[in-house]
Design a protein around this motif. Sequence first.
Motif, PDB file in Angstrom:
ATOM      1  N   ARG A  54     137.435   8.005 156.188  1.00 18.40           N
ATOM      2  CA  ARG A  54     136.388   8.114 156.984  1.00 18.40           C
ATOM      3  C   ARG A  54     136.094   6.666 157.590  1.00 18.40           C
ATOM      4  O   ARG A  54     136.332   5.452 157.548  1.00 18.40           O
ATOM      5  N   VAL A  55     135.509   7.154 158.839  1.00 19.65           N
ATOM      6  CA  VAL A  55     134.963   5.898 159.720  1.00 19.65           C
ATOM      7  C   VAL A  55     133.727   5.133 159.341  1.00 19.65           C
ATOM      8  O   VAL A  55     132.741   5.809 158.820  1.00 19.65           O
ATOM      9  N   SER A  56     133.753   3.718 159.560  1.00 18.07           N
ATOM     10  CA  SER A  56     132.701   2.922 158.843  1.00 18.07           C
ATOM     11  C   SER A  56     131.405   3.169 159.693  1.00 18.07           C
ATOM     12  O   SER A  56     131.392   3.578 161.002  1.00 18.07           O
ATOM     13  N   ALA A  57     130.291   2.877 159.140  1.00 19.70           N
ATOM     14  CA  ALA A  57     128.967   3.103 159.947  1.00 19.70           C
ATOM     15  C   ALA A  57     128.956   2.068 160.955  1.00 19.70           C
ATOM     16  O   ALA A  57     128.599   2.392 162.355  1.00 19.70           O
ATOM     17  N   THR A  58     129.373   1.062 161.014  1.00 21.02           N
ATOM     18  CA  THR A  58     129.648  -0.144 162.171  1.00 21.02           C
ATOM     19  C   THR A  58     130.412   0.498 163.209  1.00 21.02           C
ATOM     20  O   THR A  58     130.007   0.498 164.372  1.00 21.02           O
ATOM     21  N   ASP A  59     131.820   1.214 162.877  1.00 25.33           N
ATOM     22  CA  ASP A  59     132.344   1.576 163.871  1.00 25.33           C
ATOM     23  C   ASP A  59     131.680   2.996 164.609  1.00 25.33           C
ATOM     24  O   ASP A  59     131.937   3.347 165.726  1.00 25.33           O
ATOM     25  N   ALA A  74     136.786   8.173 167.593  1.00 20.27           N
ATOM     26  CA  ALA A  74     136.036   9.167 168.094  1.00 20.27           C
ATOM     27  C   ALA A  74     136.389  10.423 167.724  1.00 20.27           C
ATOM     28  O   ALA A  74     135.736  11.520 167.340  1.00 20.27           O
ATOM     29  N   LYS A  75     137.652  10.605 167.944  1.00 22.37           N
ATOM     30  CA  LYS A  75     138.283  12.083 167.712  1.00 22.37           C
ATOM     31  C   LYS A  75     138.135  12.229 166.224  1.00 22.37           C
ATOM     32  O   LYS A  75     138.062  13.193 165.833  1.00 22.37           O
ATOM     33  N   ARG A  76     138.682  11.064 165.418  1.00 26.63           N
ATOM     34  CA  ARG A  76     138.645  11.462 163.809  1.00 26.63           C
ATOM     35  C   ARG A  76     136.989  11.509 163.382  1.00 26.63           C
ATOM     36  O   ARG A  76     136.838  12.569 162.551  1.00 26.63           O
ATOM     37  N   ALA A  77     136.113  10.816 164.099  1.00 28.53           N
ATOM     38  CA  ALA A  77     134.757  11.268 163.384  1.00 28.53           C
ATOM     39  C   ALA A  77     134.385  12.567 163.823  1.00 28.53           C
ATOM     40  O   ALA A  77     133.702  13.283 162.920  1.00 28.53           O
ATOM     41  N   GLY A 121     140.918   0.384 160.202  1.00 25.48           N
ATOM     42  CA  GLY A 121     139.664   0.133 159.649  1.00 25.48           C
ATOM     43  C   GLY A 121     138.759   1.254 158.805  1.00 25.48           C
ATOM     44  O   GLY A 121     137.567   1.301 158.820  1.00 25.48           O
ATOM     45  N   LEU A 122     139.683   2.238 158.423  1.00 29.30           N
ATOM     46  CA  LEU A 122     139.014   3.613 157.888  1.00 29.30           C
ATOM     47  C   LEU A 122     138.739   3.224 156.144  1.00 29.30           C
ATOM     48  O   LEU A 122     139.493   2.367 155.709  1.00 29.30           O
TER      49      LEU A 122
END
Length: 598
Positions: A587-592, A528-531, A581-582
């Motif tokens: 980048r964060v995946s759509a699932t995550d 969430a921080k990275r997003a 899992g990036l």
Amino acid sequence: MAPGGFFGQALVVDVHAGHATGSRLTLDDQVLRAYLGGVGLGTWLMHRLAPPGVDPLAPQAPLAFVYSSLVGTPLTTSAKFAVVAKSPLTGLLTDALASSQFAISGKLTGHDAIVIRGRADELSVLLIDGDGPRLEPAPDFAGLSAADAETKAKERFGRGWRTAAIGPAGERGVRYATISHDGRHAGRGGLGAVLGAKNIKAVLVKAATKVGVADQAGVLAAAKDLRGRSFGPATAKYRELGTLANLLAFNAVSTLPTRNFTAATFAEAPRLAAEELHELRGVARNSCASCSIGCEHIYARKGGGSQRMEYENVFALGPLCGVSDPDDVFAASARCDELGIDTISAGGTIAWAMECVERGLIEEPWLRFGDGAALLRALDAIGSRAAGLGELLAEGSRRAAERVGHGSLDFAAQVKGLEMPGYEPRSLQSMALGLAVNARGADHNRSGAYEADLSGDVDRFHGGAAHVAAAVQTEDKAAVMDSMILCKFLRGVFDDPFTEWARLLALVTGWDLDADELRTAARRIVRAKRAFNLREGATAADDTLPVRMLETPIELGSGRTAALTADRLRSMVASYYEARGLDQDGRVSATDLADLFL
């Protein structure tokens, strides 16, 4: 009905003209369980309430004081809170933790978080109790230190209020200004400047209610057990000498950054060491609110008075600037407290400027390494945003280097705009990765990967797969501890941390938690921080270290050197992305993203 330890709501306060209006944002069980409180919940609130791309100093930018389910319980070190906002120093998410009675009183206003938006027409204080928020003009608070503002607030409003305040640097928009309370500081990232931009000198809270726990007897038993363990060997260093004990230890293993990271040892370190100061200057030991460890060590100052000293402020205002006189370092630390500025960013920015002077890039010949009087003069210039040098350095080393140019950004010791703490990354390569990828920037509290380097379990001079695993593990542990919230100095007392933390939370909240769910929550909070940062324009290119760290080996003594190459760091970052899992761009995946409950 909210789980034990929570109220299930955040108070969102909009300050405008001479008024403050409050609304309540429901925090359902799913969100509270997913983010735990503290930094985790604060991150979720920033996703929900911060407009994308908002200027951190704009009225619309929110600043949140966030509590956890443990605040107000008898569990040792639980009287802590997080302050979370978009940083004016980095342009990304920042959070800072602090301990004081402000945490308990703030939570017992009946809220799990207090979020402030808007801007008052004149300098004011914001008061929050069971009747909601109100704004009081306070023009006579202008220019006061945070401590003096707290004293004045008690005189005006009564001793039942607890105060968090900014110093003059926060009023003047210094990008690494702090928020302070009870002599403690929410220090990194410029949170004081965010509050100052809202024309709020201080936030006052008064307890108005109580909050229950699911298993009162169980919590009391757990508190007794944890208190007993807090007196054990895992915390002995902090009780006996405090964090300043790190100074000689780091110097001995060539990982004490000196003279703007041009050296890893400081010949005069013993003059500033805890062992020396304890014998000659030690006057008291103190504890944070609801803490049984007592890590705070107070030393006598020349000419009278005393000062709390820790490793990071001594490193940043001492070896990093080449200053060895303890009186100068004590005075500089006190000046930072009076002005309300972060000691690490202040020292890092001044050390960069000292090197610029040496190179002829800044024409201030008085600003020299090793000169304590020059250090104090620079701090005063920063705190007042004096024209010229003060205005430049108040922006932090990255912005200052971008203005000065001539390759000075290469030796500005910062990551994502946040100045580096007292760990030499070329001789601590697990920590090098932790500093590079951390959401807050160069941060030793959100990544404790240096523990692996110093444990002897990995080769600290040659980063690889084991270093990546250490960085991920320590980041996950920090995410949970910063959201529960418990002091990091307790981390060594837990034999099976996630299992034991899950039990503590279960006793308070009534949730049927286990270690796996907490590990999932940790990964969610880190994502969430990275997003949030990706939303605000961060890219994989930001997950790096200054050019100096990647191109110039550091001397270790006896003809030995340590080097960290750009290729090695990129390889570790790529492995970190895979472990998280990036994708290859971090980048964060759509699932995550869907798992973030935004």
